[in-house]
Design an enzyme around this catalytic site. Sequence first.
Site, short mmCIF file in Angstrom:
data_model
loop_
_atom_site.label_atom_id
_atom_site.label_comp_id
_atom_site.label_asym_id
_atom_site.label_seq_id
_atom_site.Cartn_x
_atom_site.Cartn_y
_atom_site.Cartn_z
CG ASN A 147 1.64 16.62 0.47
OD1 ASN A 147 1.71 16.72 -0.55
ND2 ASN A 147 2.83 17.17 1.45
N GLY B 165 -0.65 22.93 2.49
CA GLY B 165 -1.21 24.01 1.94
C GLY B 165 -2.71 24.16 1.15
CE1 TYR C 226 5.43 29.21 -8.96
CE2 TYR C 226 5.01 31.42 -9.00
CZ TYR C 226 4.57 30.26 -8.53
OH TYR C 226 3.38 30.17 -8.08
#
Length: 323
Positions: free
Chosen positions: A50, A52, A204
Amino acid sequence: MSAAVVLAAVLGGGVLFIARRIFCRRKALKLLSYPAGLMRGKTVIVTGANCGIGKATAAELLKLQARVIMACRDRQRAEEAAQDIKNQAGPNQGEIVIKHLDLASLQSVHSFCEDVIREEPRIDVLINNAGLYQCPYSRTEEGYEMQLGVNHLGHFLLTHLLLDLLKQSAPSRIVVVSSKLYKYGSINFEDLNSEQNYNKAFCYSQSKLANLLFTRELARRLDGTGVTVNALTPGIVRTRLGRHVNIPLLIKPLFLLVSWLFFKSPLEGAQTPLYLACSPEVEGVSGKCFANCKEEQLLSKATDDHTAKRLWDLSENMVGLRR
C-alpha cells in the site's frame, strides 16, 4: 512556537524550493523496461503493497498484466493505493486483489495463507517486502519484539505456509527485501527477543540479517524444486519506513532537501524487486542477494551456513512449526 523555530522552518522551506528549481533535472536511475504482457497469467503476492517500494512494485507488475495480491494490514489504505495504482496503470492492465495480512500476528498469517490456498490456483511470485524500521519497543501478538516479528518471523511463516502452492506453480520465485544495514547487526541468540536490552537500530539490523540468512537456508532447501529465492538491498528510498525516526523540527527542512536530492524514489527503489520477480536474466538463480539489479557480495556474517541453520530451527519453534 518560538520565532526562531518559525524562522528556521521558513528559511528551510525556501532553501528546499530553490534547490528543487536548481536541481530539477537530477539524473534518475535507469528504469527497467519489459515487454507488455510479460506477467500475463501470473499471480504475484506483494506484502506491504500500500506504500513505498511495495506500492511501486505492485504498480509496475499491474502494468505487465500480472494478477497482483496486495497483502496489507490497513485495508482502507490498501484500497486507496489500489485505486491510485489502477489509475496509473493504463488500459491494458492486470488485476488487483486486496487481502488482509498483519505480519505482527501469526494467526493473521495463517488466515491469509488459508485464504490464498483456498482461492488461488497458483502463486508465481511471492515478494516479502513489508517491514518496520526502528520503531519504539513493542511486541507482536505472540509476544515477539516487533521488528524481528514483522520483518523476519511473519515472513518466515508466510513463506513456509505457501511453499506447497509455490512448488505446484513452479517455476516460481520468492523475493526477500533486506537492507544494507544488515552489516551493523548480528543474530543475538542469547537475547533474540530483546528482553534484556532493546536497541531499535540493532534490532532492525538483526532482522535484516535474518532475512539474508533465511534466504540462504531456504535456497538450499528448495534446490531442485523449481522454486528460487533471492534477496535484495534497495538502498535509501523515500518511503514511510522511517516514520518512527524522530527528526528535530529545525533539521527537517534540510533532511527533506537531502532526501529529495540523494534518496531514490519508490519507483527507483522498486527496480530490483521487479527485476527479481520477472526478469528472464535471473531464471534459475537462487540464494543470491542483489542491489541495483546486480549481484551483491555479502559479508561473511550473511553467508554463514551454521548460523542460517540455527536461526531456521529457532524460527520454526518460535512460529509454532515444531511441536
